[in-house]
Motif scaffolding. Structure first.
Motif: not given
Length: 79
Positions: A7-12, A19-22, A26-32
């Motif tokens: 998710a981090q890579e897709l967001a970055a 796609l990054a916006k979508q 999720l990347a932020k939530t999973l990281t937190a």
């Protein structure tokens, strides 16, 4: 935790802004929530489970066993 890295890579990535916006939330939530998610997965490792039958397992029991992290499941529902 590979879903978080994915998710981090897709967001970055910068090739597809939509796609990054979508995947950014999720990347932020999973990281937190990484520590809680890993702890929930670790808590169920190595224990025998009842799936309700070998040839015809219970769908409800399989769902509970295959998706043991409530935190992770809630993060996926948000996307």
């Amino acid at each position: 935790m590979w879903p978080m890295y994915w998710a981090q890579e897709l967001a970055a990535q910068t090739e597809d802004a939509e796609l990054a916006k979508q995947f950014e939330p999720l990347a932020k939530t999973l990281t937190a929530q990484e520590k809680a998610i890993v702890a929930e997965f670790a808590a169920v490792q190595g224990k025998p489970v009842d799936i309700g039958g070998y040839y015809f397992p219970s769908p409800e029991k399989l769902q509970a066993i295959m998706c043991p992290s409530k935190t992770f499941n809630e993060a996926l529902k948000a996307i």
